[in-house]
Design a protein around this motif. Sequence first.
Motif, PDB file in Angstrom:
ATOM      1  N   ASP A 447      -8.064  10.814 -82.294  1.00 51.31           N
ATOM      2  CA  ASP A 447     -10.041  10.625 -82.339  1.00 51.31           C
ATOM      3  C   ASP A 447      -9.770   9.031 -82.536  1.00 51.31           C
ATOM      4  OD1 ASP A 447     -10.255  13.023 -80.855  1.00 51.31           O
ATOM      5  OD2 ASP A 447     -10.733  13.592 -83.284  1.00 51.31           O
ATOM      6  N   ALA A 451     -11.452   5.957 -82.294  1.00 53.07           N
ATOM      7  CA  ALA A 451     -12.350   4.712 -82.178  1.00 53.07           C
ATOM      8  C   ALA A 451     -12.326   3.612 -82.233  1.00 53.07           C
ATOM      9  CB  ALA A 451     -12.639   5.591 -83.901  1.00 53.07           C
ATOM     10  N   GLY A 459     -15.712   8.824 -82.309  1.00 59.00           N
ATOM     11  CA  GLY A 459     -17.073   8.928 -83.858  1.00 59.00           C
ATOM     12  C   GLY A 459     -17.188   7.435 -84.055  1.00 59.00           C
ATOM     13  N   THR A 460     -17.209   6.445 -85.152  1.00 58.04           N
ATOM     14  CA  THR A 460     -17.576   4.813 -86.010  1.00 58.04           C
ATOM     15  C   THR A 460     -16.397   4.946 -87.125  1.00 58.04           C
ATOM     16  OG1 THR A 460     -19.480   5.861 -86.763  1.00 58.04           O
ATOM     17  CG2 THR A 460     -19.482   5.041 -84.376  1.00 58.04           C
ATOM     18  N   GLN A 486     -16.189   7.832 -89.495  1.00 55.21           N
ATOM     19  CA  GLN A 486     -17.375   9.200 -89.553  1.00 55.21           C
ATOM     20  C   GLN A 486     -17.117   9.304 -88.545  1.00 55.21           C
ATOM     21  OE1 GLN A 486     -20.172  10.162 -92.033  1.00 55.21           O
ATOM     22  NE2 GLN A 486     -20.781  11.535 -90.335  1.00 55.21           N
ATOM     23  N   HIS A 487     -15.997  11.138 -88.608  1.00 57.93           N
ATOM     24  CA  HIS A 487     -16.171  11.902 -86.609  1.00 57.93           C
ATOM     25  C   HIS A 487     -16.940  12.653 -86.408  1.00 57.93           C
ATOM     26  CE1 HIS A 487     -13.677  14.170 -84.960  1.00 57.93           C
ATOM     27  NE2 HIS A 487     -12.777  14.010 -84.748  1.00 57.93           N
ATOM     28  N   PRO A 488     -17.547  12.821 -85.811  1.00 59.17           N
ATOM     29  CA  PRO A 488     -18.904  13.277 -84.870  1.00 59.17           C
ATOM     30  C   PRO A 488     -18.518  14.476 -84.888  1.00 59.17           C
ATOM     31  CG  PRO A 488     -16.402  12.591 -82.745  1.00 59.17           C
ATOM     32  CD  PRO A 488     -16.222  12.071 -84.530  1.00 59.17           C
TER      33      PRO A 488
END
Length: 721
Positions: A447, A451, A459-460, A486-488
């Motif tokens: 992840d 990103a 995420g962002t 910031q993980h979804p």
Amino acid sequence: MPADLALRFDPAVVVLSYLTAAFASFVALDLAQRVRAPDAAVARGWWLAGSLSLGTGIWAMRFVGMLALRLPFAVGYDAAVTLLSWLAAVAVSAIALRVAAEDRLTPRRLAIGALSMGAGICAMHYTGMAALVLAPGIRWNWALVAASAGVATGASAAALGIFFWLRRLPHDWARWGQGLAALVMGAAVAGMHYTGMAAAGIDAASVCLSAGSLGGDNLGSLVAAATFALLLLTLFTSALDARSQRRTSRLQQSLQAATTELHEQALRDPLTGLANRQLLDDRLQHAVARGRREGVRLALLTVNLDGFKPINDSFGLSAGDHVLREVARRLQGLARGHDTLARLGADEFALMLEGEVGETTLAQVAQRLLDALAAPMAGVPGAGSQPLRLSASVGIAFYGGEGPGEALIAQADSAARSAKRAGGNGFAFFEAHMQAGVREQVELARDLRAALAGEPGGGTLALHYQPKVATEEGDITGVEALLRWQHPQRGAVGPGVFIPVAERFGLIVPLGDWVIAEACRQLAAWRDEGLQMRVAINLSVQQLRQPDALVRRFEEALARHAIAPGQLTCEITESVAMDDASATQRALQRLATLGLALSIDDFGTGYSSLAYLRRLPVSQLKIDRSFVQDLETSADARAIVKAVIELAHALSLQVVAEGVETEGQAAVLRGKRCDKLQGFLFARPMPAEELSRWARDHRGSATGLRFSDSLYSELDEGANV
């Protein structure tokens, strides 16, 4: 029946005509190399110039050969017909050079080229003979005419064959081969000419009707001299071009070698010369692909040294570097030629094995590694005559044919930590009960990679900024950039979670590159708002191990956003500064030369050498929050902080205390003349937009906090850096 003259030739002029033909052939062979230039425009230019030069040389040979003929009456040559014979010579040369420019001489090309050139040579010769207007006219011996045509075609075929033969000669032999071939070609061309002359029957009572046109021995000498000059100039130009091409080739080879060396350096650990994490990842991916395709087994062993840090503490950094190089040498002595040995961290190594890698074999390999490291290590700087002994914890993991190959590193690392928890100096295989933590790390790495790439599901990433406050004036002197993710699904993932994952899975360098680019972009955005800011960013040890790439990233980001280097401060932790000390020092010197400010973070938590710190081009020390939080209750903490501040000031360094949360802590730090404070007492880390609003609110604030005039400029003026 009219009596034909017995044709006589001036021997000196015959020799001159042969030399002209040989020299023209030598130039032709040289030009044949030029017309194969990779640049189409250059090749076309050489073809046109070569056709003119070579055609003139061949024509001059024929013209001089005609002047070698001694007739009992004055002779001359019709100008228009003579010019036509010159054009035929140029056309022949163009055909020859065009065929010579091909990559291969096929039988079809040889036949067409030889016939075309033979026809052109005959056209040139007999057109030139027609320029000699006689009454009665020349009577031809058609058998000899046919023979001359055969000689012309054969000579053309030989010339083309020689063109391509010379390409296969070694460079040292090519010039000698070219000279010998030119003599042979010159004899063939002269032979065709004089065979054609022998075919001409001239009546003894003939009168030359073109005697008033071109003629005379002086004209022949002038033509020969001018042709030699033209051919010599062409040869000289060709030689200059060849020299320029050789120089360009050498420069390209040097550049290629330098590029290869830089690429190799980027994939090698600078201290030990072993593969680094990037190279290990690349080879691991290829090994996994082979394993899936060919069923080849794959295993990875990680080697974590036990108790390495006390060596640095007791004997100094040079001793630690010596030990790491010796460890690398011993491990390398046990690795097979097709194995990959890499250095992953300060005291962590990895060995990738392919082929017959059963559990028994791997256990034996692990034990041999432990035995090699346990052998006494003499000659360590600072240790005197006392030999050192090392131990290690080895983790072993198999690739089962499923999942990403990078999971293998996490599995082996988990097994090594298990061996270390059991007391060290041993090895452990990865087991199923360790899988939960490994699976989570692999998912986080996947992840995080998404990103970085801006792909869905990742995420962002964002930078939050925490202000630094000048102790005396209360000015905001700059901010520190802190990375947030910031993980979804997981929400906010702390740096303490994802930074180790990034380090373990080889993502820390691209993550650091993203931070550099984003910090510079934000500085430019603040500048457009009228807010001039200084931003501190953190660097990892992996980035410092690739100083060329790191400096290039900074240069590109600074140039793209027109940011002054002095607006960026690079912070490295004390432990990073001490890791591979000599390489770190070189990297920091490169950054300082670029104009960046440098700071040592978390000072006091490591085991740094003061003599070493003096050599680093740093301008600032940051006291670790663990000392700051005990200032109000611990006399020891106050003594340590006081000593650090006095030491830093003695070295002309500024001091920043981080983690200031209470007014009591701030008061103690002010009393000890700490230069700058940072912590929740003043502001929490905040997004860039929120910091802009916070800056407006504190501009000229009566609370004692305000942005320094050097940082905050009039918004309506749109100040630039």
